[in-house]
Structure formats: structure tokens, C-alpha cells
Write a protein that holds these residues in place. Structure first.
Motif, short mmCIF file in Angstrom:
data_model
loop_
_atom_site.label_atom_id
_atom_site.label_comp_id
_atom_site.label_asym_id
_atom_site.label_seq_id
_atom_site.Cartn_x
_atom_site.Cartn_y
_atom_site.Cartn_z
N LEU A 1 11.66 62.36 22.86
CA LEU A 1 11.62 60.90 22.72
C LEU A 1 11.24 60.55 21.29
CD1 LEU A 1 9.67 61.66 25.55
CD2 LEU A 1 10.64 59.44 26.02
N MET B 1 13.33 52.82 21.53
CA MET B 1 12.96 54.24 21.66
C MET B 1 14.16 54.96 22.25
SD MET B 1 9.88 55.96 23.84
CE MET B 1 10.65 55.82 25.45
N SER C 1 15.68 58.50 23.94
CA SER C 1 15.31 59.79 24.52
C SER C 1 16.57 60.60 24.80
CB SER C 1 14.49 59.61 25.80
OG SER C 1 15.27 59.04 26.81
N VAL D 1 9.66 61.86 31.81
CA VAL D 1 8.26 61.80 31.35
C VAL D 1 7.29 61.62 32.51
CG1 VAL D 1 8.87 60.96 29.05
CG2 VAL D 1 8.32 59.31 30.85
N HIS E 1 5.00 56.83 35.77
CA HIS E 1 3.99 56.15 34.96
C HIS E 1 4.18 54.64 35.04
CE1 HIS E 1 7.51 56.39 32.34
NE2 HIS E 1 7.04 55.33 31.72
N ASP F 1 4.14 51.19 32.40
CA ASP F 1 4.07 50.70 31.02
C ASP F 1 3.43 49.31 31.01
OD1 ASP F 1 5.37 52.91 29.75
OD2 ASP F 1 7.26 52.21 30.58
N LEU G 1 15.85 49.42 29.94
CA LEU G 1 16.22 50.84 29.86
C LEU G 1 17.75 50.93 29.92
CD1 LEU G 1 13.47 51.76 32.41
CD2 LEU G 1 13.52 52.64 30.06
N ARG H 1 21.01 59.07 34.62
CA ARG H 1 19.56 59.22 34.88
C ARG H 1 19.24 58.50 36.19
NH1 ARG H 1 14.78 60.21 32.01
NH2 ARG H 1 15.76 60.33 29.97
N TRP I 1 16.64 56.56 38.23
CA TRP I 1 15.39 55.81 38.08
C TRP I 1 14.82 55.47 39.45
CZ3 TRP I 1 12.72 55.38 33.79
CH2 TRP I 1 13.38 55.53 32.56
N HIS J 1 7.21 53.62 37.61
CA HIS J 1 8.60 54.07 37.54
C HIS J 1 8.70 55.49 37.02
CE1 HIS J 1 7.73 52.40 33.54
NE2 HIS J 1 8.66 53.21 33.04
N THR K 1 18.81 57.93 26.81
CA THR K 1 18.40 56.59 27.23
C THR K 1 17.88 55.83 26.02
OG1 THR K 1 17.82 57.45 29.41
CG2 THR K 1 16.88 55.32 28.82
N SER L 1 15.60 52.74 25.10
CA SER L 1 14.62 51.81 25.70
C SER L 1 14.31 50.71 24.71
CB SER L 1 13.31 52.51 26.02
OG SER L 1 13.54 53.62 26.82
C1 SIN Z 1 12.62 57.82 28.80
O1 SIN Z 1 13.47 57.31 28.06
O2 SIN Z 1 12.79 58.93 29.29
C2 SIN Z 1 11.33 57.17 29.14
C3 SIN Z 1 11.38 55.73 29.20
C4 SIN Z 1 10.25 55.17 30.06
O3 SIN Z 1 10.14 55.51 31.21
O4 SIN Z 1 9.48 54.35 29.59
#
Ligand code: SIN
Ligand code: CO
Length: 400
Positions: A103, A133, A135, A143, A146, A148, A154, A161, A163, A209, A219, A221
Motif C-alpha cells: 500500500l 492510496m 494498493s 489488510v 478494521h 477507518d 474504494l 476484491r 469486500w 470492513h 485498489t 482508495s
Molecule cells: C486496501 O486498499 O487494501 C485497503 C483499503 C482499506 O481497507 O482501507
């Protein structure tokens, strides 16, 4: 900003169009979803062409000043490891071919094509947008589950991916202790979708998530930023303080002779509240009183007593006091006390200690303290803390 997970309602799924990033007019998105509930937009970016390739991302993660992380998961042991960049070729050569993700934050600052993605988000104040960001994940990479603190869009790049999100307002918020990733100890998804290129999932802050790569994927973000009140307040207070005239300060023209010199009484606290003006209401009276006690016993102290080289034992202290050895207050020790909601508190150089009113009065009033009757167990324990903090010194007579 309050965590919004308590209010999250079920996610919705809509289809985008060439014109509509959100599958609906921005006004409706902001009213119904923004900071309120997740939204999955299929085809938000139709025919999405990735603005950069995995090799570009790996190259960027080797730059000294790029903010990059590598997260590796060992699924059998459910062990997670986190490493921070900069990385090098050897880092990537040593990785397995699955279960890891790279990432890189702030990629929009490095790459104008990535920055151009932000143009589609111009329905939001630009200063609310933090970064893009990016990844890259191998099959199974992610990851972990978690939460945020910020809104995030996203956007799925190449690959797929899966989710999972939870819209359970009572989802347990505790973190695992075996990882620096702030992974949720428990995560029971209520919804899951597999996103393909151009699909986009919006998540408000506080929604648990997890995204797991289904084969290799990238991905993008688009993350928002909102300062915590704890960040806003010190800066704001500094600015307010700078504009205040020197002469505006704690004032007590109505002062009456002190009955108990060390006490911070209700009148003093009322003057503190007056000096602070509307800011005083940020703390209740009792908490403000405790804060002031800690503050005023630190105020303008150029030095603080240092703990002695050798700690005194409780039995030694108790025997010395029984033998009439007085305790002397260190000249740099400032003390005060107040009666609060939970009893009397003694303040000593910025620290607060529960204390009997009688002992607090004596400690503040007498520079040398001798005990005719032995102190209680709680008092002895406090005296020992103060002796071993260097605030009180046993005045032993020198041997002839
Ligand atoms: C990712 O891009 O893998 C993590 C993004 C996230 O869950 O905040
Ligand atoms: Co996240």
C-alpha cells in the motif's frame, strides 16, 4: 467527529453511468449516504483504465519519502505482519506469491494521472480530500478487518476484491493485541460483495470492513480527512491565547483572608472559570478543578525535585515518623488541595493524589511535619510516594 458506526444502516447497491460517478446526483448521495451508510456503485468508472501499473507502485514504494507499507498474512496461523518502506528489489523477491499487499499513500502527489481521479470528486470540498492510496495485492492479500476514522471511496482497479462490511451498530470495537495493524478482534460481516474494475464502494467512518484480493488486484482508495477535535482544539487555543492581552489573567480583587492557605476553594475555581470565559464549559466543574490543581502546582516551576538515589521503605518511614523524625517539604515542591466530588485531592507539582483533608491541610501549611499520632495506612502510603518522589525529605539528625 463522532463515530458514525452507531447509526449505519444497510448498504445499498446502485449502477453508475458515464455521467454519474455515484449512480445518483451528488446532492442525493450527500443527503442519504455521506457519513451515514455504505454505498456500492457498480460501474462508477466505466471502462476504468488504471492510471498506474503494479510495477510503478513497487517502484514508488522504494522511494525514500514515499509512505509505503507491506502487509503479509499467514492464513494458517492467522498471523499478520506489517513493514514500512522504503523497500527494495530484494524485499519483493523474498515474498511468496500470495497473501500479501503493498500500500502506498499520497500517490496523487507523485502521479498526475492518479491525481486526475480526484477531478470526479469535485462535489466535495477539496480540502476534505486527503489522498489517493493505491494498493496492489496478490491472491488472498488484504489488510485484515478494521475500522477507518474517515470516509473512503474504494475504487476497484484491475482484478477483483471481495469486500465484507458490517452494518451492525453493536459490532464489538476491540482490537487484536498481536498486531500493529489495529485489526478488529471480532468481525462478523453482514454484507459482502466482489468488486471488479471500475466498481466503487463508499464507506463512511466507523464501518468495520475487510477487502480480500480474489487473484491479483489493485485498489485506489480516495480517502477523506477530518481533524479530530483533539487536534483542532490545541491549535485553536494557541491562536486565541496569542491574541489575548498580557493583562488579562486570573484576578481576585475580591480576595478574603485564606482560612486554609493550601486550599483551592469554590471562589478560586469560579475565578478560573471567569478567566477562561466560554472555554470553561468544555469541562465540568469537578474535572476543571482537578485540572487547575495540577496546573497551578506546576505553574512557573523552574525546577522539580528529583527522586532520591535510594528509595525509602514503608517500614523505615513509619519507624522514623514514630521516632519523631520530621518530614521537610522540598523547596521546589508546590502543593495545593481541594475538596472535590470524590473527596479531597492533594496536588503536588502537577500530580493529583487522593488524601485526607487533615493531611492535605498540614502538608500545604507546614514546611516541617512531625506526627504525634501515627498516620493511617493510606496516609503513610501517600507520604512514602512523596518521600520517594523527592517532595518530602526525612530530616534525620546527623550523628555526633
Ligand atoms: C486496501 O486498499 O487494501 C485497503 C483499503 C482499506 O481497507 O482501507
Ligand atoms: Co479501510
Amino acid at each position: 467527529m463522532p463515530r458514525t458506526s452507531r447509526q449505519v444502516q444497510s448498504p445499498d447497491e446502485v449502477h453508475g453511468s458515464v455521467r454519474q460517478l455515484l449512480g445518483m446526483p451528488p446532492g442525493r448521495f450527500l443527503r442519504e449516504y455521506w457519513q451515514k451508510r455504505p454505498l456500492l456503485v457498480r460501474g462508477a468508472f466505466p471502462d476504468f483504465q488504471p492510471p498506474l501499473q503494479p510495477e510503478d507502485l513497487a517502484g514508488l514504494s522504494c522511494e525514500e519519502t514515499a509512505l509505503s507499507r507491506l502487509v503479509v498474512h499467514e492464513p494458517r496461523a492467522d498471523r499478520w505482519s506489517l513493514r514500512h518502506g522504503p523497500f527494495d528489489d530484494a524485499t519483493f523477491a523474498a515474498l511468496a506469491d500470495r497473501d500479501w499487499t503493498l500500500l502506498v499513500q499520497d500517490v496523487d502527489k507523485w502521479d498526475t494521472d492518479v491525481a486526475a481521479l480526484l477531478d470526479r470528486f469535485d462535489f466535495l470540498p477539496s480540502w476534505r480530500i486527503d489522498d489517493v492510496m493505491v494498493s496492489y495485492a496478490t491472491d488472498g492479500g488484504g489488510v485484515g478487518a478494521h475500522v477507518d476514522q474517515y470516509d473512503v471511496f474504494l475504487l476497484q482497479g484491475p482484478g477483483r476484491r471481495r469486500w465484507s462490511v458490517s452494518d451492525d451498530p453493536a459490532a464489538p470495537p476491540g482490537f487484536r493485541e498481536d498486531s500493529d495493524l489495529r485489526l478488529l478482534r471480532q468481525f462478523k460481516p453482514t454484507h459482502a460483495w466482489t468488486l471488479g474494475p471500475g466498481d466503487m464502494l463508499y464507506l463512511p467512518p466507523g464501518v468495520p470492513h475487510e477487502g480480500v484480493a480474489v487473484g491479483e488486484c489493485m485498489t485506489f482508495s480516495i480517502g477523506m480527512r477530518a481533524p479530530a477535535v483533539g487536534e483542532l482544539l490545541p491549535d485553536f487555543a494557541d491562536e486565541v491565547a496569542e491574541a489575548l492581552p498580557e493583562a488579562r489573567r486570573y484576578a481576585d480583587p475580591d480576595l478574603a483572608p485564606a482560612a486554609r492557605a493550601g486550599e483551592i476553594d469554590a471562589q478560586a475555581l469560579a475565578r478560573v472559570a471567569e478567566a477562561l470565559g466560554p472555554a470553561a464549559s468544555l469541562m465540568d466543574d469537578d474535572a476543571r478543578g482537578d485540572w487547575f490543581g495540577r496546573y497551578i502546582t506546576r505553574y512557573r516551576s523552574a525546577q522539580a525535585p528529583a527522586p532520591p538515589d535510594r528509595a525509602t521503605r514503608a517500614t523505615t518511614l513509619s519507624a522514623a515518623l514514630a521516632g519523631g523524625v520530621p518530614l521537610l517539604r522540598h523547596p521546589w515542591t508546590r502543593m495545593a488541595w481541594r475538596r472535590g466530588r470524590r473527596g479531597t485531592t492533594l496536588f503536588v507539582c502537577g500530580e493529583a493524589h487522593p488524601c485526607s483533608t487533615a493531611l492535605a491541610r498540614r502538608l500545604c501549611a507546614e514546611r516541617g511535619l512531625a506526627f504525634a499520632a501515627p498516620p493511617t495506612e493510606a496516609e503513610l502510603s501517600l507520604l512514602l510516594t512523596l518521600v520517594n518522589g523527592g517532595h518530602l525529605v526525612l530530616q534525620r539528625r546527623s550523628r555526633r
